[in-house]
Design an enzyme around this catalytic site. Structure first.
Site, PDB file in Angstrom:
ATOM      1  N   ASP A 146     -11.885 126.925  74.023  1.00 41.03           N
ATOM      2  CA  ASP A 146     -12.728 128.027  74.495  1.00 41.03           C
ATOM      3  C   ASP A 146     -11.981 128.812  75.577  1.00 41.03           C
ATOM      4  OD1 ASP A 146     -14.875 129.677  74.826  1.00 41.03           O
ATOM      5  OD2 ASP A 146     -16.241 128.149  75.587  1.00 41.03           O
ATOM      6  N   HIS A 215     -17.129 134.239  64.594  1.00 42.60           N
ATOM      7  CA  HIS A 215     -17.476 134.411  66.006  1.00 42.60           C
ATOM      8  C   HIS A 215     -16.397 135.204  66.736  1.00 42.60           C
ATOM      9  CE1 HIS A 215     -19.076 133.346  69.961  1.00 42.60           C
ATOM     10  NE2 HIS A 215     -17.875 132.892  70.299  1.00 42.60           N
TER      11      HIS A 215
END
Length: 319
Positions: A146, A215
């Site tokens: 992330d 995403h």
């Protein structure tokens, strides 16, 4: 005006604490005093632990801004804009203050958070509290790295810090926070290849898959000239195995909230033929709040809002 920013550009850390508070009626003087003393409080807690990298960033929400600050408002400060998609919902939840505490050790986050709450007890209430931790090699609990696309160096400052477009608040920025809860059982039943298509990255190597509906693709925002608009994420995993709670705390700093809001619209409302971000089929947003992060000097001056003008019968200089 002092445009020195709060430590929003600090490197990622192993531990964090996110405190979202609401200010009680009449609690404004105590809150202003705490915000003005915040940098000193951080130094006091962290002084004996120079390797602890303790820092704190404070944000102020739209609903409480005029109660705390007399005069100007940041140009783009507004409440979090709730989103209702065909399948998923991004709620707006209460929040007047955000304290984003970061450190190399969780005990330092805890110590500073405890001092903040001691100072604010009776003047503010906790709307949400999340303890975040670094997981393995910067992965979220879905198993993917992330924050790969975070800007760095001068690009980070340019993406995050306000400049001449709002000169009264130069050096400040906006921050959006959301708490997401994951259905890990359902997620882990997916083949890795399908997870990778949803995220848009390889799980092991972290390279992009190029999937148009992923995403990653939905969160890539560009200007008409093709220039990509960036935000600075400091997302952290959180959870409780005993309660089967597994989540990601999203926190995105930006020069304008419009960039983050466009990302969220793509996720929840879709973009073109893509109806929504498929990660939302496994991750549910349960909070959503927008804050303005003033420059450090602005916070330091807040206690002056409570100073009374001197009178002819004042006691200044009395012995």
């Amino acid at each position: 005006m002092d445009t020195l920013p709060q430590p929003v550009l600090s490197p990622l850390t192993a531990a964090s604490l996110f405190l979202v508070l609401t200010v009680d009626p009449g609690g404004e003087p105590v809150v202003r005093e705490l915000l003005a003393d915040l940098a000193g409080l951080q130094r006091a807690v962290g002084f004996g632990h120079p390797d602890g990298r303790l820092s704190v960033v404070a944000g102020i929400g739209s609903a409480v801004w005029d109660r705390l600050v007399d005069g100007l408002r940041p140009a783009e400060l507004h409440p979090f804009r709730e989103l209702h998609g065909a399948r998923h919902h991004a709620p707006a939840t209460p929040g007047d203050l955000l304290f984003h505490v970061r450190a190399a050790r969780q005990d330092l986050c805890f110590a500073l958070g405890a001092e903040i709450m001691t100072r604010l007890r009776g003047s503010a209430a906790v709307a949400d509290e999340v303890t975040g931790f670094s997981c393995l090699d910067q992965r979220d609990l879905l198993g993917f790295v992330d924050g790969t696309e975070n800007p760095v160096g001068p690009d980070a400052a340019d993406a995050v810090l306000i400049g001449a477009e709002d000169p009264d608040f130069a050096g400040g920025c906006y921050v959006v926070v959301q708490k997401y809860l994951h259905d890990l059982d359902a997620w882990n039943r997916l083949p890795v290849e399908q997870q990778e298509q949803i995220i848009g990255r390889r799980k092991l190597g972290n390279t992009e898959t190029g999937t148009p509906s992923s995403h990653v693709a939905l969160n890539t925002i560009t200007d008409p000239d093709g220039t990509e608009r960036k935000i600075l994420r400091d997302n952290m995993p959180f959870g409780s195995p005993g309660r089967s709670e597994f989540g990601t705390y999203f926190i995105g700093y930006a020069r304008t909230p419009a960039v983050t809001e466009e990302m969220l619209r793509h996720m929840f409302l879709g973009d073109g033929p893509t109806s929504h971000d498929r990660i939302l089929d496994f991750s549910t947003a349960v909070t959503g709040t927008l804050f303005f992060v003033p420059p450090a000097g602005f916070l330091a001056d807040l206690s002056r809002e409570d100073e009374l003008p001197s009178t002819a019968e004042g006691t200044v200089g009395a012995t």
